[in-house]
Enzyme design. Structure first.
Site, mmCIF file in Angstrom:
data_model
loop_
_atom_site.group_PDB
_atom_site.id
_atom_site.type_symbol
_atom_site.label_atom_id
_atom_site.label_comp_id
_atom_site.label_asym_id
_atom_site.label_seq_id
_atom_site.Cartn_x
_atom_site.Cartn_y
_atom_site.Cartn_z
ATOM 1 N N LYS A 79 0.810 -1.222 0.000
ATOM 2 C CA LYS A 79 0.000 0.000 0.000
ATOM 3 C C LYS A 79 0.844 1.274 0.000
ATOM 4 O O LYS A 79 0.358 2.343 -0.395
ATOM 5 C CB LYS A 79 -0.928 0.011 1.212
ATOM 6 C CG LYS A 79 -2.040 -1.025 1.180
ATOM 7 C CD LYS A 79 -3.163 -0.611 0.255
ATOM 8 C CE LYS A 79 -4.390 -1.489 0.430
ATOM 9 N NZ LYS A 79 -5.526 -1.027 -0.398
ATOM 10 N N SER A 85 1.506 -9.701 -0.581
ATOM 11 C CA SER A 85 1.162 -8.275 -0.522
ATOM 12 C C SER A 85 1.460 -7.610 0.806
ATOM 13 O O SER A 85 1.557 -6.380 0.875
ATOM 14 C CB SER A 85 -0.318 -8.080 -0.864
ATOM 15 O OG SER A 85 -1.129 -8.864 -0.012
#
Length: 345
Positions: free
Chosen positions: A62, A331
Site C-alpha cells: 500500500k 502483498s
C-alpha cells in the site's frame, strides 16, 4: 476456472503504462524495489518466485499507491492535511508517507482492525478515528466536508492504481530481463507456457495496477486474482461481468482482514475486466497453511491477506493456467503476533 479475454471499454480514466512509469519515478525514494525470491520448495515443473511486498517500510504494498497520491498534492492541500480509510495497511502507508512529506494525516479505521495495525498507524504520527465497519467509507467524506482534508482512498483512485502498478512494472522488468538466464531457466518448466502472476484482490487497486503494467510489457503473461472464499465478491463479479457487492457481515468472516472490502472499486473494476484473466478463491485452512509455508520454508512473515496467492499455488494448481514461471505477490506481512503464532503452529 474460466479465463477472461480483453473486453473493450470506452472509459477515458484507465491508468496507462506511462502513468505507472511516472509514479515509479515519483516514489522511488519512498518505497523499496522488492526482489523476486526463488522458492527452493516449489513443486517440480512448477517454478515459483515470490514478490515480497512485506519488505516495504510499512510492511505492505500500500505504500506505493499512498506515496504516489500524496506526492501529487499541491501546497494548499498539503497544508490542510489528508484523510484516509483503511483496515490497516493503507492506513499505515498514508501515515508513513504523510510523515515523510510533512503532511498531517487522519485515518478512519474499523473497530475490527488488528491492534498491531492500529499501533503502527499511530506510531507514524497519524490521528486515528475508530468506527464500526459499516461507517468506514462514510466518515472520511464527513471529515472532508468538515475540515477540507484531501481524501486519499485505498483503491478507487487513479493515483493509487498507478502507484500500486509499480509492483507490476518491477515484476515485468525482472521477468523480461531474466529471460534466457537465471530466472528464465527454470528446470522442468513447461516449454511453451506463458508466465503467470498471482495477485491478491480486494478493492482492486493492486491488481488493477499490476495487471495494467504486466499486460503492457508482457501481453502473453497471465494475471490471476486470488481472494478468500468467504469474501469472493470479485469472483462473482468475474463470473457475472457485473460489479457485485457483498455485505460486511459476509466479507468480515475471513481471517484475511486486508481482503474484506465488500466490492471492487468502480475504476478498478474497469481495469479488472479488461486485464485480468481469471479468479481463484482459497479456503481459510488453505490461507493459514500458506502463512505457515511462507514462514517455515521462505522465512517470510506474511499476513493472511498476503498469503492467499501462495495458497492458490499450493492447493489450486488444477485451476491455474500452465506456466513456465509463476510469480506470487505476497502483498503484506502486518499480522497480529498472537494470531501469527496460531497460524504458524
Amino acid at each position: 476456472m474460466a479465463l477472461m479475454s480483453a473486453i473493450p471499454t470506452t472509459s477515458p480514466a484507465l491508468v496507462t503504462l506511462s502513468d505507472i512509469q511516472a509514479a515509479a519515478v515519483r516514489i522511488r525514494d519512498l518505497v523499496v524495489r522488492t526482489p523476486l525470491l526463488p522458492c527452493a520448495w516449489a513443486e517440480d515443473g512448477r517454478p515459483l518466485w515470490l514478490k515480497p511486498e512485506s519488505l516495504q517500510a510499512t510492511g505492505a504494498f500500500k505504500l506505493r499507491g499512498a506515496s504516489n497520491a500524496l506526492a501529487q498534492l499541491d501546497a494548499e492541500q498539503r497544508a490542510r492535511g489528508v484523510v484516509a480509510q483503511s483496515s490497516g495497511n493503507h492506513a499505515q502507508a498514508v501515515a508513513y508517507a504523510a510523515q515523510r512529506l510533512g503532511v498531517r494525516a487522519t485515518i478512519v479505521m474499523p473497530d475490527t482492525t488488528p491492534a498491531v495495525k492500529l499501533e503502527a498507524t499511530r506510531g507514524f504520527g497519524a490521528e486515528v478515528v475508530i468506527v464500526p465497519p459499516a461507517e468506514r467509507d462514510i466518515r472520511p467524506h464527513e471529515l472532508v466536508a468538515e475540515h477540507g482534508y484531501g481524501h486519499i482512498p485505498p483503491y478507487d483512485d487513479a493515483r493509487i492504481i498507478a502507484g500500486q502498478g509499480t509492483a507490476g512494472l518491477e515484476i515485468a522488468e525482472d521477468l523480461l530481463a531474466s529471460a534466457g538466464a537465471g530466472l528464465g531457466e527454470a528446470a522442468g518448466a513447461p516449454d511453451a507456457a506463458s508466465d503467470l502472476v498471482l495477485v491478491p484482490v480486494s478493492g482492486g487497486g493492486l491488481i488493477s495496477g499490476v495487471a495494467t503494467a504486466i499486460k503492457a510489457l508482457s501481453p502473453d503473461t497471465r494475471v490471476i486474482a486470488v481472494e478468500p472464499e468467504l469474501a469472493a465478491d470479485a469472483a462473482e463479479s468475474f463470473r457475472t461481468g457485473e460489479r457485485v457487492t457483498w455485505t460486511p457481515e459476509q466479507t468480515y468472516r475471513t481471517i484475511a482482514d486486508g481482503l474484506r472490502t465488500t466490492s471492487l472499486g468502480v475504476l478498478p473494476f474497469e481495469h479488472f475486466r479488461r486485464y485480468v484473466d481469471g479468479v481463484v478463491t482459497v479456503s481459510e485452512d488453505e490461507i493459514a497453511e500458506a502463512v505457515r509455508v511462507l514462514g517455515r520454508k521462505s522465512r517470510l512473515v506474511a499476513e493472511p491477506s498476503g498469503a492467499v496467492t501462495t495458497a492458490a499455488y499450493l492447493f489450486h494448481a488444477a485451476e491455474l493456467p500452465a506456466a513456465s514461471r509463476t510469480v506470487a505477490v505476497v502483498s503484506g506481512g502486518n499480522v497480529d503476533p498472537a494470531k501469527y503464532r496460531e497460524y504458524y503452529g
